[in-house]
Write a protein that holds these residues in place. Structure first.
Motif, PDB file in Angstrom:
ATOM      1  N   ASN A  54      32.475  50.030  40.143  1.00 33.57           N
ATOM      2  CA  ASN A  54      32.699  50.010  41.468  1.00 33.57           C
ATOM      3  C   ASN A  54      34.469  49.968  41.611  1.00 33.57           C
ATOM      4  OD1 ASN A  54      29.964  49.940  41.938  1.00 33.57           O
ATOM      5  ND2 ASN A  54      30.189  47.654  42.523  1.00 33.57           N
ATOM      6  N   THR A  56      39.265  46.597  49.046  1.00 36.46           N
ATOM      7  CA  THR A  56      38.260  47.380  48.284  1.00 36.46           C
ATOM      8  C   THR A  56      37.872  46.888  47.177  1.00 36.46           C
ATOM      9  OG1 THR A  56      39.673  49.413  49.194  1.00 36.46           O
ATOM     10  CG2 THR A  56      38.121  49.568  47.203  1.00 36.46           C
ATOM     11  N   LYS A  92      35.116  44.173  47.877  1.00 43.34           N
ATOM     12  CA  LYS A  92      33.861  44.831  48.382  1.00 43.34           C
ATOM     13  C   LYS A  92      33.092  45.447  47.297  1.00 43.34           C
ATOM     14  CE  LYS A  92      32.283  48.550  51.402  1.00 43.34           C
ATOM     15  NZ  LYS A  92      32.532  49.760  52.417  1.00 43.34           N
ATOM     16  N   GLY A  93      33.786  46.214  46.451  1.00 44.82           N
ATOM     17  CA  GLY A  93      33.278  46.606  44.975  1.00 44.82           C
ATOM     18  C   GLY A  93      32.699  45.548  44.135  1.00 44.82           C
ATOM     19  N   ASN A 151      44.109  47.992  46.472  1.00 40.63           N
ATOM     20  CA  ASN A 151      43.480  47.478  47.759  1.00 40.63           C
ATOM     21  C   ASN A 151      42.693  46.249  47.785  1.00 40.63           C
ATOM     22  OD1 ASN A 151      42.451  46.975  50.434  1.00 40.63           O
ATOM     23  ND2 ASN A 151      42.670  49.224  50.852  1.00 40.63           N
TER      24      ASN A 151
END
Length: 406
Positions: free
Chosen positions: A280, A248, A251-252, A245
């Motif tokens: 992450n 995701t 963001k990580g 994704n």
């Protein structure tokens, strides 16, 4: 409050402060910059740079040893280099298309009579390749020659993998050293918001609104190219090649991107980018330890975007048309130049001089973009390290699906 939110707030405050500082008298800004902003920012960079050489050496040794048999190392290495070269070529094509469409250097807008830039000589590609093998590894570490450090670390890692139990004590020592270094990274990251604030406020305050405004079209073209490359090329790669994704992922990985933005150095950001990828994003430590340090040295998609855009910009300013052969030369030269581009602030201008010379454009044109290069350097460094992480993520996920990841 999470570290990510703290860094994001620091970035916003740094931008606002930098803009405010452009309106204060030069003497006031100079004092603030000399005695507050630059020292705080430089201390943060020094803290990270202090760990770069040991982390690169230790992580590459562990990554190579963790990959196991030479066949697997060769497979991962080929996948890594192929990904880097392909994405760099794509980045160049995107930036060239945008530059020709937007025409940021329309003839007559800029005064080229005052442009003056003395280019440092870029190392020949073959010399760079030959010098990858160090004659003195200790000297290479002292000088921070990343390609040579990586080469020596790979040899040590292969030896550890082949010797196996005979060198278990040394292998354990490297693992313990890695734990110590990661602990230090966690400690240093507590200072990241303060360092990011100081670095950005200093960069924007020093550039001035006039310098930024006068180069708006060029800046916009580079930024658009960086955004498209991240939003399209990397997103598609994460989605289809890594089956992950993209939201995701970003963001990580945001903490590393924000530190890269503030330091403008792939090497300085390396400890944080590896930590973000492993903790992450779930990237295998062995693959992260091999791919990301290598990428920090040889993978420069963001820098390639700047070089291609700047070449077209300068050709338009000086009214020197580029034919199809010149465009192919820009793609080839900039791709190869990324291999020899060190992950430190500003070195992209040296590589740009090589690209301009290759297609017969005046190197003096670099003087037109120096004023805002630091700001763009921050953005393209974020893209550079993101490409490294995307590559590590894709390879790690594919290896996990094969049941072979370390």
């Amino acid at each position: 409050m999470s570290l990510t939110k703290k860094i994001l707030i620091a970035l916003v405050l740094g931008v606002v402060t930098g803009i405010i500082l452009t309106f204060v008298p030069e003497a006031v800004f100079s004092k603030l910059d000399t005695y507050l902003l630059t020292p705080v920012g430089q201390i943060f960079i020094n803290l990270i740079m202090m760990l770069v050489v040991p982390i690169v050496f230790v992580s590459i040794v562990l990554g190579t040893a963790g990959l196991g048999e030479p066949a697997k190392l060769g497979r991962i290495g080929i996948q890594t280099i192929t990904f880097f070269l392909v994405t760099t070529a794509i980045a160049l094509c995107i930036s060239l298309a945008l530059a020709f469409a937007i025409k940021p250097g329309t003839e007559g807008v800029f005064d080229v009579s005052i442009a003056d830039y003395e280019a440092n000589e870029a190392p020949p590609i073959m010399e760079t390749l030959v010098n990858i093998i160090p004659t003195n590894p200790v000297s290479s570490m002292a000088a921070g020659d990343m390609l040579q450090i990586i080469a020596f670390a790979i040899f040590v890692g292969i030896a550890l993998a082949i010797l196996g139990d005979k060198t278990s004590g040394i292998h354990r020592l490297f693992n313990q050293a890695n734990e110590v270094l990661m602990y230090l990274v966690n400690v240093i990251m507590k200072a990241a918001p303060y360092g990011a604030f100081a670095l950005i406020a200093s960069a924007i305050g020093g550039a001035g609104l006039d310098a930024i405004g006068s180069m708006g079209a060029y800046m916009g073209t580079v930024i658009l190219g960086l955004f498209i490359h991240a939003a399209v090329t990397y997103t598609i790669a994460i989605w289809f090649l890594g089956r992950g994704n993209p939201i995701t992922f970003y963001k990580g990985f945001f903490p590393a991107m924000s530190v890269a933005f503030s330091t403008a150095s792939s090497n300085a950001t390396l400890p944080i980018s590896m930590k973000a990828a492993q903790e992450n994003l779930g990237v295998s430590k062995s693959i992260s330890s091999f791919v990301q340090p290598l990428g920090a040295t040889v993978n420069m998609d963001g820098t390639a975007i700047m070089q291609a855009t700047a070449a077209v910009f300068i050709s338009q300013v000086y009214a020197i048309p580029l034919d199809f052969t010149d465009i192919i030369l820009i793609i080839i030269t900039a791709t190869l130049a990324s291999i020899g581009t060190a992950g430190v602030p500003g070195v992209g201008l040296i590589m740009l001089a090589m690209v301009l010379t290759q297609v017969g454009l005046p190197v003096e044109g670099i003087a037109l973009i120096i004023g805002i290069d630091r700001l763009l350097d921050m953005l393209r460094t974020s893209i550079n390290i993101t490409g490294d992480a995307v590559c590590a993520y894709i390879i790690s996920e594919n290896e996990k699906r094969k049941g072979k990841a370390g």
